[in-house]
Structure formats: C-alpha cells, structure tokens
Design a protein around this motif. Structure first.
Motif, PDB file in Angstrom:
ATOM      1  N   ASP A   1      -6.068  -7.225  -1.324  1.00  0.00           N
ATOM      2  CA  ASP A   1      -5.256  -7.283  -0.116  1.00  0.00           C
ATOM      3  C   ASP A   1      -4.589  -8.636   0.037  1.00  0.00           C
ATOM      4  O   ASP A   1      -3.452  -8.732   0.451  1.00  0.00           O
ATOM      5  CB  ASP A   1      -6.104  -6.986   1.121  1.00  0.00           C
ATOM      6  CG  ASP A   1      -6.449  -5.510   1.230  1.00  0.00           C
ATOM      7  OD1 ASP A   1      -5.764  -4.695   0.577  1.00  0.00           O
ATOM      8  OD2 ASP A   1      -7.391  -5.194   1.963  1.00  0.00           O
ATOM      9  N   PHE A   2      -5.316  -9.701  -0.296  1.00  0.00           N
ATOM     10  CA  PHE A   2      -4.766 -11.046  -0.194  1.00  0.00           C
ATOM     11  C   PHE A   2      -3.581 -11.218  -1.141  1.00  0.00           C
ATOM     12  O   PHE A   2      -2.539 -11.723  -0.759  1.00  0.00           O
ATOM     13  CB  PHE A   2      -5.848 -12.086  -0.511  1.00  0.00           C
ATOM     14  CG  PHE A   2      -5.330 -13.483  -0.557  1.00  0.00           C
ATOM     15  CD1 PHE A   2      -4.968 -14.141   0.605  1.00  0.00           C
ATOM     16  CD2 PHE A   2      -5.198 -14.141  -1.757  1.00  0.00           C
ATOM     17  CE1 PHE A   2      -4.482 -15.439   0.572  1.00  0.00           C
ATOM     18  CE2 PHE A   2      -4.721 -15.437  -1.812  1.00  0.00           C
ATOM     19  CZ  PHE A   2      -4.361 -16.079  -0.646  1.00  0.00           C
ATOM     20  N   MET A   3      -3.733 -10.769  -2.348  1.00  0.00           N
ATOM     21  CA  MET A   3      -2.699 -10.935  -3.366  1.00  0.00           C
ATOM     22  C   MET A   3      -1.659  -9.805  -3.335  1.00  0.00           C
ATOM     23  O   MET A   3      -0.619  -9.935  -3.930  1.00  0.00           O
ATOM     24  CB  MET A   3      -3.344 -10.979  -4.761  1.00  0.00           C
ATOM     25  CG  MET A   3      -4.279 -12.150  -4.960  1.00  0.00           C
ATOM     26  SD  MET A   3      -3.447 -13.737  -4.863  1.00  0.00           S
ATOM     27  CE  MET A   3      -2.446 -13.669  -6.323  1.00  0.00           C
ATOM     28  N   ARG A   4      -1.969  -8.701  -2.649  1.00  0.00           N
ATOM     29  CA  ARG A   4      -1.119  -7.511  -2.636  1.00  0.00           C
ATOM     30  C   ARG A   4      -0.789  -7.068  -4.055  1.00  0.00           C
ATOM     31  O   ARG A   4       0.354  -6.764  -4.394  1.00  0.00           O
ATOM     32  CB  ARG A   4       0.155  -7.726  -1.820  1.00  0.00           C
ATOM     33  CG  ARG A   4      -0.087  -7.898  -0.357  1.00  0.00           C
ATOM     34  CD  ARG A   4      -0.847  -6.808   0.321  1.00  0.00           C
ATOM     35  NE  ARG A   4      -0.244  -5.497   0.181  1.00  0.00           N
ATOM     36  CZ  ARG A   4      -0.871  -4.371   0.440  1.00  0.00           C
ATOM     37  NH1 ARG A   4      -2.115  -4.396   0.843  1.00  0.00           N
ATOM     38  NH2 ARG A   4      -0.272  -3.224   0.299  1.00  0.00           N
ATOM     39  N   LEU A   5      -1.817  -7.047  -4.872  1.00  0.00           N
ATOM     40  CA  LEU A   5      -1.652  -6.593  -6.244  1.00  0.00           C
ATOM     41  C   LEU A   5      -1.340  -5.103  -6.259  1.00  0.00           C
ATOM     42  O   LEU A   5      -1.730  -4.374  -5.357  1.00  0.00           O
ATOM     43  CB  LEU A   5      -2.945  -6.859  -7.028  1.00  0.00           C
ATOM     44  CG  LEU A   5      -3.342  -8.326  -7.162  1.00  0.00           C
ATOM     45  CD1 LEU A   5      -4.710  -8.438  -7.817  1.00  0.00           C
ATOM     46  CD2 LEU A   5      -2.306  -9.077  -7.969  1.00  0.00           C
ATOM     47  N   PRO A   6      -0.653  -4.638  -7.301  1.00  0.00           N
ATOM     48  CA  PRO A   6      -0.323  -3.211  -7.372  1.00  0.00           C
ATOM     49  C   PRO A   6      -1.518  -2.346  -7.764  1.00  0.00           C
ATOM     50  O   PRO A   6      -1.405  -1.137  -7.816  1.00  0.00           O
ATOM     51  CB  PRO A   6       0.769  -3.163  -8.438  1.00  0.00           C
ATOM     52  CG  PRO A   6       0.517  -4.353  -9.287  1.00  0.00           C
ATOM     53  CD  PRO A   6      -0.049  -5.405  -8.368  1.00  0.00           C
ATOM     54  N   TRP A   7      -2.647  -2.948  -8.039  1.00  0.00           N
ATOM     55  CA  TRP A   7      -3.848  -2.218  -8.436  1.00  0.00           C
ATOM     56  C   TRP A   7      -5.077  -2.854  -7.820  1.00  0.00           C
ATOM     57  O   TRP A   7      -5.038  -3.992  -7.383  1.00  0.00           O
ATOM     58  CB  TRP A   7      -3.983  -2.200  -9.958  1.00  0.00           C
ATOM     59  CG  TRP A   7      -3.886  -3.567 -10.555  1.00  0.00           C
ATOM     60  CD1 TRP A   7      -2.765  -4.159 -11.059  1.00  0.00           C
ATOM     61  CD2 TRP A   7      -4.920  -4.553 -10.666  1.00  0.00           C
ATOM     62  NE1 TRP A   7      -3.043  -5.437 -11.475  1.00  0.00           N
ATOM     63  CE2 TRP A   7      -4.362  -5.701 -11.253  1.00  0.00           C
ATOM     64  CE3 TRP A   7      -6.268  -4.563 -10.340  1.00  0.00           C
ATOM     65  CZ2 TRP A   7      -5.111  -6.839 -11.507  1.00  0.00           C
ATOM     66  CZ3 TRP A   7      -7.006  -5.712 -10.590  1.00  0.00           C
ATOM     67  CH2 TRP A   7      -6.423  -6.829 -11.182  1.00  0.00           C
ATOM     68  N   PHE A   8      -6.160  -2.098  -7.776  1.00  0.00           N
ATOM     69  CA  PHE A   8      -7.449  -2.644  -7.378  1.00  0.00           C
ATOM     70  C   PHE A   8      -8.545  -1.811  -8.018  1.00  0.00           C
ATOM     71  O   PHE A   8      -8.311  -0.700  -8.486  1.00  0.00           O
ATOM     72  CB  PHE A   8      -7.596  -2.704  -5.852  1.00  0.00           C
ATOM     73  CG  PHE A   8      -7.522  -1.390  -5.130  1.00  0.00           C
ATOM     74  CD1 PHE A   8      -8.664  -0.702  -4.777  1.00  0.00           C
ATOM     75  CD2 PHE A   8      -6.289  -0.861  -4.780  1.00  0.00           C
ATOM     76  CE1 PHE A   8      -8.587   0.502  -4.096  1.00  0.00           C
ATOM     77  CE2 PHE A   8      -6.202   0.335  -4.091  1.00  0.00           C
ATOM     78  CZ  PHE A   8      -7.354   1.031  -3.752  1.00  0.00           C
ATOM     79  N   ALA A   9      -9.737  -2.366  -8.080  1.00  0.00           N
ATOM     80  CA  ALA A   9     -10.882  -1.684  -8.680  1.00  0.00           C
ATOM     81  C   ALA A   9     -11.800  -1.198  -7.575  1.00  0.00           C
ATOM     82  O   ALA A   9     -11.810  -1.740  -6.470  1.00  0.00           O
ATOM     83  CB  ALA A   9     -11.629  -2.646  -9.598  1.00  0.00           C
ATOM     84  N   ALA A  10     -12.561  -0.148  -7.874  1.00  0.00           N
ATOM     85  CA  ALA A  10     -13.489   0.401  -6.890  1.00  0.00           C
ATOM     86  C   ALA A  10     -14.718   0.959  -7.590  1.00  0.00           C
ATOM     87  O   ALA A  10     -14.685   1.270  -8.784  1.00  0.00           O
ATOM     88  CB  ALA A  10     -12.806   1.488  -6.075  1.00  0.00           C
ATOM     89  N   LEU A  11     -15.769   1.090  -6.822  1.00  0.00           N
ATOM     90  CA  LEU A  11     -17.032   1.660  -7.279  1.00  0.00           C
ATOM     91  C   LEU A  11     -17.218   2.995  -6.563  1.00  0.00           C
ATOM     92  O   LEU A  11     -17.190   3.044  -5.333  1.00  0.00           O
ATOM     93  CB  LEU A  11     -18.179   0.707  -6.934  1.00  0.00           C
ATOM     94  CG  LEU A  11     -19.598   1.210  -7.154  1.00  0.00           C
ATOM     95  CD1 LEU A  11     -19.856   1.417  -8.640  1.00  0.00           C
ATOM     96  CD2 LEU A  11     -20.581   0.199  -6.581  1.00  0.00           C
ATOM     97  N   VAL A  12     -17.413   4.071  -7.311  1.00  0.00           N
ATOM     98  CA  VAL A  12     -17.605   5.396  -6.731  1.00  0.00           C
ATOM     99  C   VAL A  12     -19.031   5.500  -6.204  1.00  0.00           C
ATOM    100  O   VAL A  12     -19.984   5.152  -6.883  1.00  0.00           O
ATOM    101  CB  VAL A  12     -17.334   6.502  -7.770  1.00  0.00           C
ATOM    102  CG1 VAL A  12     -17.627   7.874  -7.201  1.00  0.00           C
ATOM    103  CG2 VAL A  12     -15.900   6.418  -8.272  1.00  0.00           C
ATOM    104  N   SER A  13     -19.146   5.999  -4.984  1.00  0.00           N
ATOM    105  CA  SER A  13     -20.441   6.162  -4.348  1.00  0.00           C
ATOM    106  C   SER A  13     -20.596   7.601  -3.891  1.00  0.00           C
ATOM    107  O   SER A  13     -19.786   8.089  -3.111  1.00  0.00           O
ATOM    108  CB  SER A  13     -20.541   5.204  -3.159  1.00  0.00           C
ATOM    109  OG  SER A  13     -21.724   5.412  -2.450  1.00  0.00           O
ATOM    110  N   GLY A  14     -21.593   8.298  -4.389  1.00  0.00           N
ATOM    111  CA  GLY A  14     -21.844   9.676  -3.989  1.00  0.00           C
ATOM    112  C   GLY A  14     -21.400  10.690  -5.023  1.00  0.00           C
ATOM    113  O   GLY A  14     -20.667  10.366  -5.951  1.00  0.00           O
ATOM    114  N   PRO A  15     -21.830  11.951  -4.855  1.00  0.00           N
ATOM    115  CA  PRO A  15     -21.586  12.991  -5.856  1.00  0.00           C
ATOM    116  C   PRO A  15     -20.382  13.896  -5.580  1.00  0.00           C
ATOM    117  O   PRO A  15     -20.218  14.906  -6.247  1.00  0.00           O
ATOM    118  CB  PRO A  15     -22.877  13.818  -5.771  1.00  0.00           C
ATOM    119  CG  PRO A  15     -23.230  13.759  -4.322  1.00  0.00           C
ATOM    120  CD  PRO A  15     -22.838  12.353  -3.876  1.00  0.00           C
TER     121      PRO A  15
END
Length: 116
Positions: free
Chosen positions: A11-25
């Motif tokens: 959000d700070f850099m307003r990059l065109p991508w970000f990473a995430a960790l999936v939680s739940g099935p």
C-alpha cells in the motif's frame, strides 16, 4: 480468508502486485491453507479467475475466491470447496482487489486466465 504478507509495504509503495498467505480450506483443491500466492492489482476479472476480493457487506473481510459472474456493478464470487466456504451466497456482491497469478509456496503453479 486471506492474510496479507506485504499489505503495508504494498500500500505504501502502491506496487502493482502483492503477496498473500491463504488461510482456510475454502479454495481447496486449487489453493490450500498455508499456500503463498502472488496477486496482481486489478479490478477486472473473468469468470473462472481466482481473485482477492472484499465483500461490500463485510469490508473488513479479505477473501480469495473464484469469480463466477459479473453482478451489476460488482462480482459474484464463490469458493471451490462448497462445504467450507462463505462466499457471495452469504455476503452478496464483492469488489475485486486483484487476481491471483502465481502460487510460489509450497509448489510453484502459475494460474492462467480462464478461457472463454
């Protein structure tokens, strides 16, 4: 559900991508609890795409779901696992934040756009 890894930095850099960790099935078997994914920021999607979205009725909840269809000025999104998924059936329309393009952990997989 989805836990953001780089939300503050992204959000700070307003990059065109970000990473995430999936939680739940809710997205099994396509994505499982603990998978790490790369998301490209976009509000555009096609049916079949796996996306990160926010339900209008639950703006505090960030989810990873599959796009089923456009619904007025929003999107109808569903989980791949109907037995463990709270999706548009429960919360209504969603706004797309980004499209999942790549799972980099535990086994790299590239997600391609759905074919029409």
């Amino acid at each position: 559900m989805l836990t953001l890894l780089l939300s503050t930095f992204g959000d700070f850099m307003r990059l065109p991508w970000f990473a995430a960790l999936v939680s739940g099935p809710s997205m099994a078997p396509a994505l499982r609890h603990g998978d790490r994914v790369l998301i490209v920021r976009t509000a555009h999607a096609r049916p079949g795409d796996i996306v990160v979205a926010r339900f209008r009725s639950r703006p505090d909840l960030l989810v990873v779901k599959r796009v089923q269809r456009a619904d007025g000025d929003g999107w109808w999104v569903v989980g791949d696992n109907p037995f463990a998924s709270d999706d548009s059936e429960r919360y209504g329309r969603a706004d797309i934040i980004g499209r999942v393009t790549f799972r980099w952990w535990p086994q790299p997989v590239r997600f391609r756009r759905a074919r029409a």
